[in-house]
Design a protein around this motif. Structure first.
Motif, PDB file in Angstrom:
ATOM      1  N   LEU A 344       0.823  -1.207   0.000  1.00  0.00           N
ATOM      2  CA  LEU A 344       0.000   0.000   0.000  1.00  0.00           C
ATOM      3  C   LEU A 344       0.861   1.263   0.000  1.00  0.00           C
ATOM      4  CD1 LEU A 344      -2.744  -1.058   2.558  1.00  0.00           C
ATOM      5  CD2 LEU A 344      -3.099  -0.568   0.127  1.00  0.00           C
ATOM      6  N   HIS A 357      -9.617   6.618  -0.774  1.00  0.00           N
ATOM      7  CA  HIS A 357      -9.748   5.176  -0.523  1.00  0.00           C
ATOM      8  C   HIS A 357      -8.395   4.557  -0.159  1.00  0.00           C
ATOM      9  CE1 HIS A 357     -13.926   5.064  -1.636  1.00  0.00           C
ATOM     10  NE2 HIS A 357     -13.669   5.687  -2.789  1.00  0.00           N
ATOM     11  N   LEU A 358      -7.355   4.984  -0.862  1.00  0.00           N
ATOM     12  CA  LEU A 358      -6.016   4.484  -0.541  1.00  0.00           C
ATOM     13  C   LEU A 358      -5.583   4.961   0.846  1.00  0.00           C
ATOM     14  CD1 LEU A 358      -3.517   2.948  -1.391  1.00  0.00           C
ATOM     15  CD2 LEU A 358      -2.754   4.973  -2.661  1.00  0.00           C
ATOM     16  N   SER A 360      -7.556   5.528   3.408  1.00  0.00           N
ATOM     17  CA  SER A 360      -8.257   4.700   4.400  1.00  0.00           C
ATOM     18  C   SER A 360      -7.608   3.336   4.545  1.00  0.00           C
ATOM     19  CB  SER A 360      -9.726   4.548   3.991  1.00  0.00           C
ATOM     20  OG  SER A 360     -10.373   5.812   3.980  1.00  0.00           O
ATOM     21  N   ALA A 361      -7.216   2.748   3.404  1.00  0.00           N
ATOM     22  CA  ALA A 361      -6.567   1.442   3.466  1.00  0.00           C
ATOM     23  C   ALA A 361      -5.237   1.524   4.199  1.00  0.00           C
ATOM     24  CB  ALA A 361      -6.360   0.909   2.049  1.00  0.00           C
ATOM     25  N   ALA A 365      -4.340  -0.460   7.711  1.00  0.00           N
ATOM     26  CA  ALA A 365      -3.204  -1.387   7.767  1.00  0.00           C
ATOM     27  C   ALA A 365      -2.209  -0.965   8.841  1.00  0.00           C
ATOM     28  CB  ALA A 365      -2.518  -1.454   6.404  1.00  0.00           C
ATOM     29  N   ASP A 368      -3.493  -1.995  12.283  1.00  0.00           N
ATOM     30  CA  ASP A 368      -3.835  -3.403  12.456  1.00  0.00           C
ATOM     31  C   ASP A 368      -2.918  -4.038  13.499  1.00  0.00           C
ATOM     32  OD1 ASP A 368      -4.550  -6.019  12.310  1.00  0.00           O
ATOM     33  OD2 ASP A 368      -3.961  -6.329  10.217  1.00  0.00           O
TER      34      ASP A 368
END
Length: 947
Positions: A344, A357-358, A360-361, A365, A368
């Motif tokens: 990412l 969107h990127l 948020s990803a 991550a 996590d």
């Protein structure tokens, strides 16, 4: 090529930093024995400045400094001819043993005196000249008599003619030395925040640091205008190292760029070689990443990874590459990686505009818990998520999360810059509260603690009114605690920590009473090390709060229960914060063994998680626990390590506490304390650290007392322990009472100490310090009339015997004072026994200055130490028996011909310590020179005296 006998001007004066001792040892060897060193370092590290420093330091004979000249290097043996001209020798014929010719010329020019030859950029010489230099160096290594220093760059393999010579790599500047260099270069006009940013950007490279300072305007240096972004841009880096990259083949350049791009998302130095192999856009890369020898001289392949020989070169490769080529490298790397945070991140560097969107990803991550990437990589991900976001509130959240990770990674200045970015636009109240919470944490470790308290209080109000909630970071994903929101509890806890550090007991008590905050640690600073408590911690926080509140109210009977639960609950914990809270509670309970165990586990947890910011704090807990356990030398080792960690993490307040520990240890061992006391007080006064200041002043006073200056010790300690506006920190002053009572009694003013002894009795009764009851009896003995004093001394010694975990030092002090009391009453036989036991006790714990006191009392009693001092000492010996064990070790090594620096290295102490002890050796033995000392040692060894 130029030759000279004095050093020419350098871009900056070389700063040894962490290599100070190694460089001093090297110069000693060059002056006395000769030798050869191949000085290496990356571009801009200061190789030429180091040669200038070496030439200035070498004063025992002639010095020649020679720099490679391209005109000479282009001709066969041109370098050799130029060197011989510098030596004033005729140029040799083309044939013949060039190495012998060079060595003969050097010795003829120098004569019988020691001499030093410095060759800068020796790799630029022609091959024949390099071979001659290598041959001469090999001869010097075998025979000695001359010193050779040759500099070569570290970003390429060493030329084969010099490859076998012993290397001396130059380390980067420490942040402290870099800051000093910058202050000198800017005439001390640079703003502290700007200084911190430039030092961080330079990463220990002095040439880059000076280039960055030269780039900025006076207004930017003073902090009146914003700095450019990035500070170290392509132009600066290209000017510094671009010449080393010129003329490389295209596939070679692409390989370097791919490695540099891969490093950005790896989280550790270097790049995964198979990944680079898969992402390489040219087949010519395969040999470079699969074979043992890389196709690029700028790279090193080891353990399946590729790394740049020079990190600065890697930065320059990436910064100077065209943007489209950088994006292509990241695209190839993203395609070669499985789904996850690194992929990412590489994808994020291929886009040129917002990508919600990127973003948020990336944020998901990075947060996590299953993957647990290192803090530096999480910071990068959160920062990139903020840059790609379109919503101001989300951008602020991600910058705040990035600041949390920067703080954990040990980058306090970077954390503050990210927090400034987070609040650069209007944001929700909760987000602003979280930024203030983190700002308070930064200031608590590296700023005025009153400012930290205000930030925490502001955060507490904002978070409580906004409903609180978790904050990004370790342990931040639990549900809110009962009552105030969890984040608000953390802010209240931080306010209590800051008030504790400032010595403001009223503010500390208010924070502990009106919120659900935890409490600061005794004998150290607060424990708000994680942003907020996790779901598993509310009960622990309540117990810690209740226990500490009871302590501040002097209700020690109510404190034991909750503090005991804090210690017990951490038995199986692996969370750094919980373990540090357990160490704090154990110290308040007087259970120093449990405190040391919890501190050691907290240190291991911080290192396992990669939390550099918590490492220095955990070492602080451990060092304080060691001191309370009487393990002074171990406390010193942990404090020295903690001081280095605090400096790396830019935590000046934490560093001040480590300096205070080192001063306390030195006051026992007999080493000079002034340097550590000054360092601790400088920061303490600037940032309002009442606790660190009290500890440092106590150390200075104890050093006076140990050196036989009770009047000076009493004058220092009086204001700290007596009631009044100058009384020391509320958690520390009672620890210094025994020293004050002893100093006042020995100075002839026991009446000054009577009132504080009754205050100390309350402390001894609470059970928080296992040695306090014996110390109280000793204090009462010093103030009692003769009939009662003897009995009190004996009761104090009996209490020492029954105290578990107590070290030798306090018992030996009681024995010394009792022996002195007995001697002054002409009870000489009893005094000899007691003083002999005191001497042995001091020697066992390494308290050399106190051992000298015991030895002096024994001599005044008519018995030299080691010559029948009663039941506690025995044996026979000559003059050397009057020395302490450390003095004996130093005397033996000096008699063997070692220099003071060599003695220091062999005993793992500073040269200053050796100088200090050697002066006392001379005074004790009545000798005036090293020659006389050698004779005395040899004479007593022949007669059987034991060293």
């Amino acid at each position: 090529m130029t030759g000279q006998t004095t050093p020419g001007p350098a871009s900056h004066r070389y700063r040894a930093g962490t290599q100070r001792r190694a460089i001093a040892d090297l110069m000693d060897r060059l002056r006395t024995e000769g030798g050869v060193r191949l000085v290496t370092g990356e571009p801009g590290c200061g190789r030429s400045a180091f040669l200038a420093h070496a030439a200035r330091s070498f004063r025992t004979g002639p010095v020649w400094r020679v720099r490679a000249d391209p005109a000479d290097s282009a001709r066969p043996r041109g370098g050799l001819h130029g060197l011989l001209r510098a030596l004033g020798r005729p140029v040799p014929p083309p044939a013949g043993p060039a190495g012998d010719t060079l060595l003969t010329a050097l010795r003829a020019a120098a004569g019988p005196t020691p001499h030093l030859l410095c060759v800068d950029d020796a790799h630029l010489w022609d091959p024949d000249s390099r071979a001659a230099l290598g041959e001469a160096a090999a001869r010097v290594r075998a025979t000695g008599g001359a010193g050779l220093l040759l500099t070569v760059p570290a970003h390429r393999p060493t030329v084969p003619e010099l490859a076998g010579l012993p290397a001396f790599p130059l380390a980067p500047l420490t942040p402290h030395d870099a800051a000093q260099l910058l202050d000198e270069a800017t005439d001390h006009t640079v703003d502290p925040a700007v200084r911190a940013q430039l030092v961080s950007e330079a990463d220990g490279n002095p040439a880059l640091l000076l280039a960055l300072a030269h780039r900025l305007s006076p207004a930017q240096l003073r902090g009146h205008r914003e700095l450019p972004e990035p500070v170290a841009d392509a132009e600066v880096l290209d000017a510094l190292v671009g010449g080393h990259l010129a003329g490389l083949p295209a596939d070679h350049t692409e390989l370097l760029l791919t490695v540099a791009a891969a490093e950005r998302a790896d989280g550790t130095p270097g790049a995964d070689a198979p990944l680079v192999h898969r992402a390489a856009p040219h087949s010519g890369h395969h040999a470079a990443v699969t074979g043992p020898a890389t196709a690029s001289p700028f790279l090193v392949a080891a353990d399946g990874r590729l790394r740049f020989r020079s990190p600065l070169l890697g930065r320059a490769v990436y910064a100077t590459a065209p943007p489209e080529r950088r994006r292509a490298a990241h695209r190839a790397l993203a395609g070669a990686l499985p789904a996850g945070l690194p992929a990412l991140l590489h994808r994020s560097w291929t886009v040129t505009g917002p990508a919600p969107h990127l973003a948020s990803a990336l944020a998901a991550a990075a947060a996590d818990p299953a993957t647990a990437p290192p803090p530096a990589l999480r910071r990068t991900a959160h920062t990139r998520a903020a840059e790609l976001s379109t919503d101001d509130a989300e951008r602020a959240r991600q910058y705040t999360a990035a600041a949390e990770q920067a703080l954990l990674a040990g980058d306090s200045p970077g954390a503050l810059r990210l927090l400034d970015a987070a609040r650069s636009r209007p944001v929700p109240t909760a987000v602003r509260g979280r930024t203030e919470l983190l700002r308070g944490r930064v200031l608590l470790a590296d700023g005025p603690v009153d400012d930290a308290r205000e930030s925490f209080l502001l955060a507490a109000g904002l978070l409580a009114s906004a409903g609180g909630g978790p904050v990004a970071g370790p342990g931040a994903d639990g549900p809110p605690d009962a009552g105030p929101p969890v984040a608000a509890v953390a802010a209240e806890l931080g306010a209590a920590d800051a008030a504790w550090a400032a010595g403001d007991s009223a503010s500390c008590l208010r924070a502990l009473t009106h919120g659900h905050a935890g409490a600061p640690r005794p004998g150290a600073r607060g424990t708000a090390d994680a942003a907020v408590p996790s779901a598993a911690r509310p009960t622990l926080l309540h117990d810690h709060r209740d226990g500490m509140r009871a302590v501040l109210l002097a209700r020690f009977d109510l404190a034991a229960g909750p503090l005991r639960r804090v210690v017990d609950r951490a038995q199986d914990a692996d969370d750094c914060e919980e373990l540090m809270r357990a160490a704090a509670a154990a110290l308040m309970l007087g259970e120093v063994t449990a405190a040391r165990r919890a501190g050691a586990r907290a240190l291991a947890a911080a290192r396992t998680a990669g939390y550099a910011a918590l490492e220095a704090r955990a070492l602080e807990y451990l060092a304080y626990a060691d001191l309370r356990a009487g393990r002074h030398q171990l406390a010193r080792a942990h404090a020295e390590e903690g001081l280095r960690a605090a400096r790396r993490a830019a935590q000046r307040n934490t560093a001040a506490h480590h300096h205070a520990v080192l001063a306390l240890a030195a006051s026992i061992e007999g080493d000079p304390v002034a340097e550590h006391v000054t360092a601790a007080l400088t920061t303490a006064r600037r940032h309002g650290l009442a606790q660190a200041a009290t500890l440092a002043q106590w150390a200075a006073a104890r050093a006076d007392l140990g050196a036989g200056r009770p009047r000076e010790a009493a004058d220092r300690l009086g204001p700290l322990v007596r009631p009044g506006p100058r009384r020391g920190h509320f958690a520390v002053w009672m620890l210094a009472v025994p020293c004050y009572v002893e100093a006042a009694a020995l100075a002839g003013h026991p009446e000054h100490a009577r009132a504080v002894v009754e205050d100390f009795a309350l402390w001894a009764a609470c059970g928080a310090d296992p040695q306090a009851p014996a110390q109280l009896l000793r204090c009462r003995a010093l103030l009692a009339p003769p009939p009662a004093a003897d009995d009190l001394f004996l009761r104090a010694l009996d209490r020492h015997e029954r105290t578990s975990g107590a070290g030798d030092f306090e018992r030996a002090r009681t024995e010394l004072l009792h022996g002195m009391w007995l001697r002054r009453r002409r009870r000489l036989r009893e005094a000899r026994t007691r003083l002999g036991e005191a001497l042995l006790g001091f020697e066992r714990c390494g308290a050399q200055v106190w051992a000298r006191q015991a030895g002096a009392e024994l001599r005044a009693n008519g018995v030299a130490p080691g010559t029948g001092a009663g039941e506690g000492a025995g044996g026979t010996g000559g003059g050397l028996s009057r020395l302490t064990p450390q003095q004996l070790r130093i005397a033996r090594r000096v008699a063997e011909g070692a220099t003071n620096r060599e003695v220091a290295l062999s005993l793992s102490v500073s040269t200053r310590t050796v100088d200090y002890h050697l002066r006392n050796v001379f005074a004790t033995l009545g000798v005036r020179s090293r020659v006389e000392l050698v004779r005395l040692v040899e004479q007593e060894e022949k007669t059987g005296a034991q060293l």
